[in-house]
Design an enzyme around this catalytic site. Structure first.
Site, PDB file in Angstrom:
ATOM      1  N   TYR A 140      39.577  48.099  37.570  1.00 11.45           N
ATOM      2  CA  TYR A 140      38.599  47.261  38.287  1.00 11.45           C
ATOM      3  C   TYR A 140      37.381  46.870  37.461  1.00 11.45           C
ATOM      4  CZ  TYR A 140      41.343  47.022  42.455  1.00 11.45           C
ATOM      5  OH  TYR A 140      42.350  46.725  43.330  1.00 11.45           O
TER       6      TYR A 140
ATOM      7  N   GLU B 214      43.880  51.290  48.225  1.00  4.97           N
ATOM      8  CA  GLU B 214      45.021  51.548  47.333  1.00  4.97           C
ATOM      9  C   GLU B 214      45.251  53.051  47.149  1.00  4.97           C
ATOM     10  OE1 GLU B 214      44.118  48.922  44.001  1.00  4.97           O
ATOM     11  OE2 GLU B 214      44.265  47.230  45.379  1.00  4.97           O
TER      12      GLU B 214
ATOM     13  N   VAL C  11      66.973  31.857  49.502  1.00  7.92           N
ATOM     14  CA  VAL C  11      66.914  33.290  49.186  1.00  7.92           C
ATOM     15  C   VAL C  11      65.939  34.026  50.116  1.00  7.92           C
ATOM     16  CG1 VAL C  11      65.119  33.160  47.374  1.00  7.92           C
ATOM     17  CG2 VAL C  11      66.914  34.915  47.234  1.00  7.92           C
TER      18      VAL C  11
ATOM     19  N   THR D  42      66.800  37.250  52.234  1.00  6.23           N
ATOM     20  CA  THR D  42      66.895  38.658  51.820  1.00  6.23           C
ATOM     21  C   THR D  42      66.132  39.631  52.743  1.00  6.23           C
ATOM     22  OG1 THR D  42      65.262  38.176  50.097  1.00  6.23           O
ATOM     23  CG2 THR D  42      67.561  38.308  49.416  1.00  6.23           C
TER      24      THR D  42
HETATM   25  C1  HEM Z   1      47.536  39.932  42.752  1.00  4.19           C
HETATM   26  C2  HEM Z   1      42.914  39.622  44.170  1.00  4.19           C
HETATM   27  C3  HEM Z   1      41.755  43.240  41.162  1.00  4.19           C
HETATM   28  C4  HEM Z   1      46.135  42.857  39.155  1.00  4.19           C
HETATM   29  C5  HEM Z   1      46.376  39.560  43.389  1.00  4.19           C
HETATM   30  C6  HEM Z   1      46.305  38.512  44.378  1.00  4.19           C
HETATM   31  C7  HEM Z   1      45.018  38.404  44.748  1.00  4.19           C
HETATM   32  C8  HEM Z   1      44.255  39.399  44.020  1.00  4.19           C
HETATM   33  C9  HEM Z   1      44.464  37.446  45.769  1.00  4.19           C
HETATM   34  C10 HEM Z   1      47.501  37.677  44.873  1.00  4.19           C
HETATM   35  C11 HEM Z   1      48.196  38.482  45.925  1.00  4.19           C
HETATM   36  C12 HEM Z   1      49.542  37.910  46.298  1.00  4.19           C
HETATM   37  O1  HEM Z   1      50.458  38.010  45.482  1.00  4.19           O
HETATM   38  O2  HEM Z   1      49.678  37.365  47.369  1.00  4.19           O
HETATM   39  C13 HEM Z   1      42.208  40.609  43.498  1.00  4.19           C
HETATM   40  C14 HEM Z   1      40.801  40.906  43.720  1.00  4.19           C
HETATM   41  C15 HEM Z   1      40.466  41.929  42.875  1.00  4.19           C
HETATM   42  C16 HEM Z   1      41.672  42.255  42.121  1.00  4.19           C
HETATM   43  C17 HEM Z   1      39.901  40.179  44.721  1.00  4.19           C
HETATM   44  C18 HEM Z   1      39.161  42.626  42.690  1.00  4.19           C
HETATM   45  C19 HEM Z   1      38.347  42.972  43.656  1.00  4.19           C
HETATM   46  C20 HEM Z   1      42.838  43.436  40.348  1.00  4.19           C
HETATM   47  C21 HEM Z   1      42.881  44.367  39.250  1.00  4.19           C
HETATM   48  C22 HEM Z   1      44.111  44.242  38.664  1.00  4.19           C
HETATM   49  C23 HEM Z   1      44.838  43.247  39.407  1.00  4.19           C
HETATM   50  C24 HEM Z   1      41.745  45.317  38.859  1.00  4.19           C
HETATM   51  C25 HEM Z   1      44.648  44.980  37.452  1.00  4.19           C
HETATM   52  C26 HEM Z   1      44.281  44.735  36.277  1.00  4.19           C
HETATM   53  C27 HEM Z   1      46.880  42.021  39.957  1.00  4.19           C
HETATM   54  C28 HEM Z   1      48.278  41.692  39.717  1.00  4.19           C
HETATM   55  C29 HEM Z   1      48.682  40.880  40.765  1.00  4.19           C
HETATM   56  C30 HEM Z   1      47.533  40.701  41.612  1.00  4.19           C
HETATM   57  C31 HEM Z   1      49.099  42.158  38.529  1.00  4.19           C
HETATM   58  C32 HEM Z   1      50.087  40.266  40.999  1.00  4.19           C
HETATM   59  C33 HEM Z   1      50.111  38.832  40.722  1.00  4.19           C
HETATM   60  C34 HEM Z   1      50.740  38.424  39.433  1.00  4.19           C
HETATM   61  O3  HEM Z   1      51.210  39.256  38.655  1.00  4.19           O
HETATM   62  O4  HEM Z   1      50.772  37.222  39.219  1.00  4.19           O
HETATM   63  N1  HEM Z   1      45.127  40.081  43.196  1.00  4.19           N
HETATM   64  N2  HEM Z   1      42.693  41.439  42.523  1.00  4.19           N
HETATM   65  N3  HEM Z   1      44.040  42.774  40.412  1.00  4.19           N
HETATM   66  N4  HEM Z   1      46.476  41.408  41.107  1.00  4.19           N
HETATM   67 FE1  HEM Z   1      44.597  41.469  41.837  1.00  4.19          FE
END
Ligand code: HEM
Length: 399
Positions: free
Chosen positions: A95, A137, A274, A277
């Protein structure tokens, strides 16, 4: 606790974020990945290249700024995102990295308009938002570990069986390498699979819905082959072409907030392509646990060749005391293809086959979901009775 002044600054600058949101998040991802390339082992590169992840993050940051003094309003959204974070093993230590590059991006895009006071207020606000995610989480990690006998991150699975379901969809049955049975999950949930593909510098992660009811000793995922040029297809096509019985793949514990809720209410499972699923897991679960529940299963496929699980779904519907199945083919190849609807699933058709007090679960391509959700809304179904799942970062359906 944020001071009133901080809240005022964040709220009054939120509209700027709405305007520049995607620029800021695009800048953010670029600079963060330059400084922390290891994070490319977690993020989906295809979502980045298509801009969907940038849009999803910008929308959430904007919403969080608007509701900074009543974040509880955003809890359902936060929980949905947190489910995905947990399945990708996002941890508290990530974070501060995201916070640092988000603030740098706000400064980088807005320039002098982002005064030290504004950046300071946003820094504080980010800390509060991040803590909400971290706390939720933490509970999810504990719950997943409890359900699965201590399994918190990724673990290895062996491909036990590979079955062709249609011209486009193939199922993989995955058995834990450590011999432990797969945990119970909610019908509709997904797992994240992670793999290393020769020639790719970073690990690749993708989410796939579990496509059979819980209770078996292996997971089943059913994967659609994509066009070769589609970056979203990199993992799916690799699984089709290269992953065979006996091979190893990593997966994390089931996650997701799109799942069948048990109850008396009639249920409609409406899928395209798909998107079938998660519906197979739901239908299987109804057949096993609630065979008296009134159920309508509507599935739209391109044509017979692309229609997966026809026999399996038919056999499950047969087990129901009040179940109906309807199949739509977008375009029949010839008259030997039998279906209930030729063309798109229309509003009139949905009105005829779905009882007005049903809860509807919808999954499929975005255009399909947009049409079906708008039909159901026009037919008077309330938001509570329309549940849908996106494959990929969640977007607003009205957009
Ligand atoms: C996905 C917001 C922090 C890693 C997402 C999504 C949102 C979001 C809106 C899309 C969710 C969906 O798939 O419908 C946020 C917010 C954060 C935050 C507001 C901070 C307060 C983090 C942190 C990490 C992270 C610290 C790790 C480094 C990811 C990953 C995805 C994701 C890997 C999956 C989407 C992808 O791989 O394209 N997050 N996130 N996020 N977030 Fe975060």
């Amino acid at each position: 606790m944020l001071s009133q002044k901080t809240i005022d600054i964040v709220k009054s600058t939120a509209p700027i974020l709405e305007t520049h949101g995607v620029d800021i998040t695009t800048y953010f991802y670029k600079t963060m990945f330059e400084a922390h390339p290891e994070l490319l082992n977690i993020f989906n590169h295809a979502n980045q290249s298509q801009g969907r992840q940038q849009t999803a993050l910008a929308n959430t940051v904007y919403a969080a700024a608007q509701y900074i003094d009543q974040l509880e309003v955003l809890l359902p959204t936060v929980k949905q995102i947190a489910q995905k974070h947990r399945s990708l093993t996002v941890k508290p230590e990530h974070y501060p990295i995201v916070g640092e590059y988000l603030l740098k991006a706000i400064k980088g895009v807005l320039g002098d308009a982002a005064t030290d006071e504004i950046i300071g207020a946003w820094g504080e606000a980010y800390g509060v938002i991040a803590q909400v995610f971290i706390d939720i989480e933490k509970e999810m990690y504990a719950e997943a570990a409890e359900k699965s006998g201590g399994w918190e991150d990724f673990k290895e699975f062996i491909v036990e069986k590979k079955v062709t379901e249609s011209s486009l969809i193939t199922s993989f049955y995955l058995k834990a390498k450590d011999g432990v049975s797969v945990p119970w999950y909610l019908p509709g949930q997904y797992i994240t699979v992670r793999l290393s593909i020769p020639g790719q510098k970073h690990l690749l992660n993708r989410q796939y819905s579990l496509s059979q009811a819980p209770g078996s000793d292996s997971f089943r995922i059913s994967v659609k082959r994509e066009a070769d040029h589609n970056p979203q297809g990199k993992v799916s096509n690799y699984l089709h072409d290269r992953l065979n019985v006996g091979d190893t793949i990593e997966a994390s514990a089931p996650a997701g907030d799109f799942y069948l809720e048990k109850g008396e209410q009639p249920v409609a499972l409406i899928s395209g392509g798909v998107g079938i699923t998660p519906m197979m897991a739901m239908l299987g679960s109804i057949a096993e646990n609630e065979p008296n529940r009134k159920t309508v299963f509507v599935h739209a496929a391109r044509n017979k060749d692309a229609h997966a699980f026809g026999e399996e779904a038919g056999a499950l519907v047969e087990k129901l005391n009040d179940g109906k199945m309807y199949i739509a083919y977008e375009a029949k190849k010839d008259e030997s293809e039998v279906c209930d609807i030729t063309g798109y699933v229309s509003r009139d058709f949905l009105q005829q086959v779905i009882e007005s007090n049903s809860v509807c679960y919808v999954c499929g391509p975005i255009s399909f979901m947009r049409a079906v959700v708008s039909h159901l809304t026009a037919l008077g179904f309330s938001k509570n009775n329309i549940k849908y799942e996106f494959f990929g970062p969640a977007l607003a359906l009205e957009a």
